[in-house]
Design an enzyme around this catalytic site. Structure first.
Site, short mmCIF file in Angstrom:
data_model
loop_
_atom_site.label_atom_id
_atom_site.label_comp_id
_atom_site.label_asym_id
_atom_site.label_seq_id
_atom_site.Cartn_x
_atom_site.Cartn_y
_atom_site.Cartn_z
CG ASP A 1 -2.13 0.93 0.98
OD1 ASP A 1 -2.08 1.75 0.03
OD2 ASP A 1 -3.11 0.87 1.75
C1 BGC Z 1 -4.91 3.41 0.08
C2 BGC Z 1 -5.02 2.39 -1.03
C3 BGC Z 1 -4.88 3.09 -2.35
C4 BGC Z 1 -3.57 3.83 -2.39
C5 BGC Z 1 -3.31 4.55 -3.69
C6 BGC Z 1 -3.67 4.27 -0.05
O1 BGC Z 1 -3.69 5.33 0.84
O2 BGC Z 1 -4.92 2.75 1.33
O3 BGC Z 1 -6.23 1.71 -0.95
O4 BGC Z 1 -5.00 2.19 -3.40
O5 BGC Z 1 -3.56 4.79 -1.35
O6 BGC Z 1 -4.13 5.66 -3.80
#
Ligand code: BGC
Length: 806
Positions: free
Chosen positions: A315
């Site tokens: 993530d």
């Molecule tokens: C989120 C993810 C997301 C990623 C990219 C993160 O803060 O937890 O779910 O895909 O950002 O935007």
């Protein structure tokens, strides 16, 4: 300097010198080997493994670490401030980026991340974009609105799961994936599929259910739908990202059984059934270690046990130790920072990170590249068919709305109803989905007011004007542009005087009252004025019901929410309650379709509605300890999540899991059981007939009650479900379900195995977790070990897990 003195010493000296010169030449040749031998060697299905061995260390490092995210410094500063103001800053990390990489123009502005290109190997840069409810990219580029890049806001995952219809979810995935492809994106960062452990989790709207079978089946359908377009899906967040509070550091203490049966099970189903191109590890730790740094999770379980063939990414800024992430099998670090690159490079140079490990991760990234539309130069239009997809969004939204109450057949609205008193700010300002990365920049949102108007109703203009004026005054027009991403605070509910309500009751045929909720990434919800209704909302419900019922007119409540709320204190008052969830951009039309009976509601709850928050099995352990800044959260409830808890421990609920009404009625024939197609398998068939006056769909649910053994078992567990086709009045459909010992097994941590115990299993055919219609019994003469697995993910501390009395 020491010179050779003897003849022998001179000859040794020359021998060493020649050796050194030879070594130096060899090294030089090796380091320039790729340049002259492979100048034409480009990535393809037969060269990719050789290429991995010929890439320089720097190239490899620039393959396993992404290019960073582009936010102009001013915007970054605004974002920091916005997060600080909402005290969400500690849930987001912004380390320095590779400034050179950021100068390279983005292929798809607003996409979440991209990988480095390596032109000399023919490796293009891939683009990843959020998210679970539709493609999230900037709708306007370079201030030029002559060509826009909007995407369809589909209904949120919680609504889709409530359809209990994998075909419907596949269709949404197919449409969503088509937009991914048409906008030149390689991987969609969805679906989200964490278990809805607690109703306060701010991202529950992005997740499917409290049950792993529903979660897994829905995610598998979504992945297959998306990937049918030749683009990738990303199941996230693997695993136990069940809260937003301190999500970047929280340590989830959980037993291996609860992990295997509840928190990993959905991911397992999705991986085995749909082979997503990618998996995103989560932010949190599990039993002391970041998930992105756990080899047992990302390699032993995901790849070795489940057979995952794709690539794992972190993530965004997740985890701490880039080298441990590489070792764990977290192939790609997103969005990627120079510090991570340095750490990996140094570790290889010092021999602390085995080159083979790095090569393996590079290979996994390259395998993704080889599948990607960008690599195959697939043309993209930047013009997805938004109208066609809006129709999919509208239809899907109707399929997952749940009719919770319908006293006196208040719904569908009778043809005598023309004039509607519409209450609630969310009735005029529909909440299509949640905030954060799960949001979508849709071309429009149809409000309920608009939907009712388009369905031919007349709205009370006094009320409409007052609400519109109020909404305008409280308009969440973001003062800070970053609020568009992280959500402006929802508009507080507008108080309405008893007098205004009384007047409305004289002028209108019906009252429709919408209750709205919005939440999203970076923060969890609150009990007061969020899980529970605010005083203003309670007052409006009471007063509207009093005045309209005095005038013998019905009151319909519409719930425009992304997660569970309290209903027990007020649900007796209105005549009907429609749970519309957050239904996407076409929400107003879809709600009107169900209210008018154009579509017969067929949604069922995929999450239990408790009587009160304190009844939740995780209420004592959410969001963790110490309360002011939780560092760890102990999943003391073990496997007793959602209905597994409520129905084992006999705790009354407001609406049980699986619950939902229809405008028609169904009758079930006697279930028939026969031997199934394989050894130790059974086939159960049942005829379902529409016995009412309207066409409708029924959801058939099969729960199992397992025999007692050394392991305690939940009273019931959902194992199979399906939805009938649209049955005309009088029409029947025969449904078939095959059970195998896999469906009967529980995880025994002592034996590191899934075991179907010997004994008699009761299969309940049910309308919901509380209403059983019929049952049949399956017998296993002896226990069967259905799968032996590794002993992994063990908690480091004793958990006082909840167990039912025996
Ligand atoms: C989120 C993810 C997301 C990623 C990219 C993160 O803060 O937890 O779910 O895909 O950002 O935007």
């Amino acid at each position: 300097m020491l010179y050779p003195k003897s003849h022998l010493q001179w000859s040794c000296f020359f021998a060493r010198l020649i050796q050194r010169i030879f070594q130096a030449c060899m090294l030089g040749m090796i380091s320039c080997y790729p340049l002259w031998v492979n100048a034409q060697q480009k990535l393809n299905a037969s060269t990719w493994q050789q290429i991995v061995h010929q890439m320089t260390l720097d190239e490899k490092v620039h393959t396993v670490v992404g290019m960073g995210i582009y936010l102009p410094p001013a915007a970054m500063e605004q974002l920091r401030r916005a997060l600080h103001d909402t005290s969400m800053l500690h849930n987001f990390h912004f380390p320095p980026m590779d400034t050179n990489a950021l100068k390279i123009p983005e292929k798809v502005p607003g996409a979440a991340g991209r990988t480095y290109a390596h032109a000399r190997w023919g490796i293009p840069s891939l683009t990843f974009s959020d998210g679970p409810a539709g493609v999230r990219i900037n709708p306007i580029r370079n201030n030029d609105s002559s060509h826009t890049y909007y995407a369809t806001a589909f209904p949120v995952a919680t609504l889709l799961a409530s359809s209990w219809d994998t075909g419907c979810v596949y269709a949404v995935g197919q449409a969503m994936g088509n937009e991914v492809k048409n906008y030149g994106i390689d991987v969609l960062l969805g679906p989200g599929m964490n278990i809805q452990r607690n109703p306060l989790c701010g991202r529950n709207f992005e997740y499917y259910s409290e049950d792993p079978v529903i979660t897994g089946q829905m995610a598998a359908a979504m992945v297959s739908g998306i990937q049918s377009n030749g683009v990738g899906a990303c199941i996230k967040h693997f695993a136990c990202n069940n809260q937003e509070t301190n999500r970047n550091s929280i340590d989830v203490i959980v037993s291996e059984r609860a992990l295997r049966e509840i928190y990993l099970r959905g991911f397992e189903i999705a991986v085995r059934q749909a082979q997503p191109w990618t998996v995103m590890s989560s932010y949190n730790k599990i039993n002391g270690t970041y998930t992105s740094e756990r080899h047992d999770l990302l390699t032993t379980v995901l790849r070795d046990e489940w057979g995952f063939q794709g690539m794992v990414m972190t993530d965004w800024f997740g985890g701490k130790d880039a080298v441990a992430q590489m070792q764990a099998g977290n192939d790609l670090l997103m969005p990627g920072t120079p510090l991570q690159m340095q750490a990996i490079e140094q570790a290889v140079r010092k021999g602390e990170l085995d080159t083979n490990v790095l090569n393996r991760n590079v290979e996994n990234v390259l395998r993704l590249v080889l599948k990607s539309p960008t690599f195959h130069h697939i043309a993209y239009s930047d013009h997805p068919d938004l109208q066609a997809h809006a129709r999919v969004a509208r239809w899907a939204a109707t399929q997952g709305m749940v009719l919770l109450k319908n006293q006196g057949d208040a719904l569908p609205l009778s043809s005598k109803i023309h004039q509607v008193a519409l209450f609630g700010t969310s009735a005029y300002h529909l909440i299509p989905g949640g905030t954060g990365s799960g949001t979508v920049h849709a071309p429009y949102t149809i409000s309920l007011a608009q939907g009712l108007h388009d369905a031919g109703f007349k709205l009370d203009t006094n009320l409409q004007n007052t609400y519109q004026h109020y909404i305008h005054a409280h308009n969440p027009t973001p003062k800070n542009p970053m609020a568009a991403l992280f959500g402006a605070p929802p508009i507080p509910e507008m108080p309405v005087s008893a007098e205004a309500i009384a007047k409305a009751a004289t002028r209108n045929d019906v009252a429709i009252l919408s209750i709205g909720r919005e939440s999203g990434e970076g923060a969890d919800r609150h009990i007061t004025d969020d899980f529970e209704l605010s005083d203003t909302e309670q007052a409006i419900i009471s007063e509207v019901c009093r005045a309209f019922h005095a005038a013998h007119k019905p009151v319909i409540v519409v719930l425009n929410i992304g997660g569970v709320i309290e209903t027990a204190s007020w649900r007796e008052k209105p005549d009907a309650i429609l749970l519309a969830w957050q239904p996407g951009e076409e929400g107003g039309h879809a709600i009107a379709d169900v209210l008018t009976g154009k579509v017969n509601p067929s949604g069922r709850l995929a999450v239990t509605f408790p009587v009160k928050y304190a009844d939740e099995p995780s209420a004592q352990n959410f969001p963790g300890t110490p309360p002011e800044h939780p560092e760890k959260v102990v999943y003391q409830e073990g496997i007793y999540v959602g209905y597994r808890y409520f129905h084992t421990f006999h705790v009354p609920v407001a609406y049980p899991f699986g619950y939902g009404l229809s405008y028609t009625s169904f009758q079930y024939g006697k279930p028939q059981l026969k031997e199934g197609p394989h050894a130790h398998s059974w086939e159960l068939s049942v005829v379902v007939t529409n016995t009412g006056k309207r066409a409708g769909k029924e959801v058939v649910q099969l729960y199992i009650h397992a025999p007692a053994s050394q392991l305690d078992k939940p009273a019931i567990e959902l194992k199979k479900f399906t939805k009938t086709k649209l049955l005309a009045p009088g029409e029947s459909e025969t449904l078939h379900f095959v059970f195998t010992p896999d469906d009967l097994s529980s995880f025994d941590p002592e034996r590191s195995a899934w075991i179907a115990d010997a004994g008699t299993y009761t299969v309940y055919l049910a309308k919901n977790a509380e209403q059983m219609i019929a049952s049949v019994q399956l017998s296993l003469p002896e226990a069967i070990i259905t799968e032996k697995v590794h002993r992994v993910l063990q908690p480091q501390e004793q958990i006082q897990e909840l167990h039912p009395e025996r």
